[in-house]
Enzyme design. Structure first.
Site, short mmCIF file in Angstrom:
data_model
loop_
_atom_site.label_atom_id
_atom_site.label_comp_id
_atom_site.label_asym_id
_atom_site.label_seq_id
_atom_site.Cartn_x
_atom_site.Cartn_y
_atom_site.Cartn_z
N SER A 215 0.83 -1.20 0.00
CA SER A 215 0.00 0.00 0.00
C SER A 215 0.87 1.26 0.00
CB SER A 215 -0.96 -0.03 1.20
OG SER A 215 -1.94 0.96 1.08
N ASP A 495 -5.36 -4.16 -2.38
CA ASP A 495 -4.50 -3.86 -1.24
C ASP A 495 -4.46 -5.05 -0.27
OD1 ASP A 495 -3.54 -2.77 1.28
OD2 ASP A 495 -3.91 -0.79 0.46
#
Length: 667
Positions: A215, A495
């Site tokens: 991320s 993610d």
């Protein structure tokens, strides 16, 4: 030649029709082979060569392609049959009886997957390239192994200086040290800059062989690796550029001129052949948030930063999941990106990074697309918009409840037997209602889509017992091979925070043999929460990892650095954990060898030591895309201080890593 039923028919074709009338023989799908043996097909697959109508094998004449390749009664039969009964092999559908056959003679297996021409439409044997473009294997690629050989020399010199060793380390005494950074948006990107600057200042950055990110921390790595010599330089310049980007106004990212630019680039990508999805738009918006101008940098360009082992090898993490019907907990597969390769370690399948996004089938490159700019990969690595309602509930509640359910699913998965035949009954009204609500909870309206480089690859008969697959099998579909990723036309990447906010799994591959992990955690919901979830995952999967058992006092008031190890398991790496906390930083502006030698803050400086890391009202919440100058300075100083203030623990951990390697040397 003469006309029959509106088609030009030659003598050879009429002979084929006559053979069809006499019966011929059929394959498992009911297709006529017209006297051709399986050896003929083997010969064509092994060396398709250039096609010529003058050659002795004509696809149209021999019934492989053309209007008559599947007779109309067969189509009607299969349509009717599939609507009534689905026969599964522990969930494997009937046509996977072919899929699960062993590979052709002489094929050497390095993975749980293989290419299997018998499962492909027959006309594809004439267009598939001869060479595999997908690397099947679980060991690091040749380029990564060559990099590690070069990096070892850098690491050995840095360790000798840092630990003040009298003699040079032998090659088998050099430990593999990795930095693992979690996600957290702008907070993670900013914090990673501060911590890497501290490691550089302590002379320890050259001791690191790998840096993994997830991320927001991938944004920092992508920025740094644009400079091929970044870790050999002072990080003041990159840090000042970071401050500029983090504190600037972000209102312009949705200006009409910007929207028009986004639209133009998305149209161009669609024309090239990339699937259209919302993640591509998010990638362009995210690039505008982080940079003033578009960057042409690509992932494969980062190879220059590894050419002589001058920097650690970056590994970027994402999760592959299903676009609908399943939550991320029910189906989530780790995917890793390096400058050399992109792959799913669970299957032992990798492709060169410049080919990610291109079209593949059965391990062959069917259509090469231009390599995407790295902003589109950053959009994938930080893709929070592919969530479904069930994933959102996980984020909004206590994770342990979901992990207890995951553990129960794993217990049933371990009992899966392959193959067991079963007949599924037609769905009832109740089951259809349940399916509707399941679909409502699990559908991803903004699902990401990337051409699947595993498409068409087939499983070996004993894939379920393969040691690497068994280590990473963690989904409810792992006993159902025809519902796993190789059967999908597209990957759905998002993610990693929807499962565990960590980038550690690539470092737990036994082939990388990591000795020490410096865990940089940017979570605001508990100093040990995500690391404990990772520990739970590893325990259930049988992956060597030290137990994460902080004391109640440490849970209540975590320190800046915590060491975890497992002396009973030499295969488990040691972990030095740096949570995002403000402990002694409140009282000291600069570290010292002891508290008495640290630089204590004056009453006027007390406000500079107060950093709001609350999960509810912190200025560093992941939804914040703009920081004040004061806030970004505080975060950079805090993360830099926390690393420098634990220099002795870092040196001791490195010393133990060297000793661990020395103890493993053959006597």
């Amino acid at each position: 030649m003469r006309m029959e039923n509106g088609n030009m028919v030659g003598g050879a074709e009429r002979a084929g029709m006559a053979r069809e009338k006499r019966g011929g023989h059929c394959d498992l799908l009911g297709r006529r082979c017209y006297g051709r043996t399986l050896n003929d097909l083997h010969r064509v697959i092994a060396d398709p060569g250039p096609l010529s109508w003058e050659s002795g094998f004509s696809p149209r004449r021999d019934g492989i392609i053309g209007p008559s390749f599947l007779p109309l009664p067969c189509i009607f039969f299969f349509f009717f049959f599939l609507r009534q009964v689905s026969i599964a092999q522990a969930g494997v559908q009937w046509h996977d009886i072919v899929l699960l056959q062993p590979p052709p003679p002489g094929f050497k297996s390095f993975s749980c997957l293989s290419w299997d021409y018998r499962h492909a439409p027959p006309w594809l044997i004439f267009i598939l390239p001869k060479e595999l473009a997908v690397r099947l294997g679980f060991e690091p690629c040749a380029e990564e192994q060559a990099f590690l050989s070069k990096r070892k020399q850098v690491v050995a010199a840095a360790l000798k200086q840092a630990l003040q060793l009298d003699e040079d380390l032998q090659e088998d005494e050099i430990p593999v040290v990795a930095v693992m950074a979690t996600g957290g948006g702008i907070r993670a990107m900013t914090s990673l800059y501060g911590q890497l600057a501290a490691l550089k200042e302590l002379g320890l950055l050259d001791c690191v062989s790998y840096i993994t990110g997830a991320s927001g921390s991938t944004w920092a790595l992508a920025n740094l690796y644009e400079d091929p010599e970044w870790s050999q330089k002072d990080l003041v310049g990159p840090t000042e550029l970071l401050k500029t980007q983090v504190t600037k106004s972000k209102l312009g990212v949705l200006a009409p001129s910007q929207l028009q630019r986004y639209r133009q680039e998305l149209v161009e990508r669609a024309c090239l052949g990339y699937p259209s999805c919302f993640t591509n738009l998010w990638a362009l918006i995210n690039e505008a948030l982080l940079h003033d101008e578009p960057h042409d940098h690509k992932l494969s360009d980062q190879r220059e930063a590894l050419s002589h082992g001058q920097n650690p090898l970056p590994i970027y993490c994402a999760l592959n999941t299903k676009g609908q019907s399943l939550t991320t907990f029910e189906f989530g597969e780790w995917c890793e990106f390096t400058p050399y390769e992109v792959g799913l370690p669970k299957y032992g399948a990798f492709i060169p990074s410049e080919l990610f996004g291109s079209e593949f089938f059965m391990g062959r490159l069917m259509k090469r697309l231009p390599e995407s700019r790295i902003c589109f990969l950053e959009g994938i690595w930080s893709n929070l918009y592919a969530a479904n309602l069930q994933d959102s509930l996980y984020w909004a509640s206590e994770p342990s409840q979901f992990w207890d359910r995951w553990a129960r699913n794993q217990a049933s998965l371990d009992k899966e037997q392959v193959p067991l035949l079963k007949v599924e009954e037609p769905p009832s009204t109740t089951s259809r209602i349940a399916e509707f609500f399941t679909d409502l909870l699990t559908r991803r309206p903004l699902a990401q889509a990337t051409h699947n480089f595993l498409r068409g690859l087939c499983f070996h008969r004993d894939y379920f017992q393969h040691p690497h697959f068994s280590t990473w099998k963690a989904t409810t579909l792992d006993g159902l091979p025809n519902q796993l990723t190789p059967a999908e036309p597209h990957l759905c990447l998002l993610d990693v925070g929807y499962l565990i906010n960590t980038s550690c799994p690539p470092l737990l591959q036994p082939t990388r043999d990591v000795d020490l992990i410096l865990s940089l955690d940017y979570n605001l919901h508990g100093a040990f929460q995500q690391l404990q979830l990772l520990d739970q995952f590893c325990q259930k999967q049988g992956i060597p990892f030290p137990p994460i058992s902080p004391s109640p006092e440490e849970q209540l008031r975590p320190r800046e650095c915590h060491a975890f190890s497992d002396p009973t398991n030499p295969r488990a790496p040691a972990v030095l954990h740096f949570p995002l906390v403000s402990d002694s930083f409140r009282e000291y502006s600069a570290p010292g060898s002891t508290f008495s030698t640290g630089v204590r803050r004056t009453p006027e400086e007390a406000a500079s030591g107060e950093v709001n890391l609350s999960s509810s009202d912190s200025p560093y919440h992941y939804t914040k895309v703009t920081y004040s100058q004061q806030d970004v300075d505080k975060l950079l100083r805090l993360t830099h201080y926390n690393v420098c203030n634990n220099q002795e623990q870092l040196l001791e951990a490195l010393r133990q890593a060297v000793q661990r390697r020395q103890q493993r040397r053959p006597q």
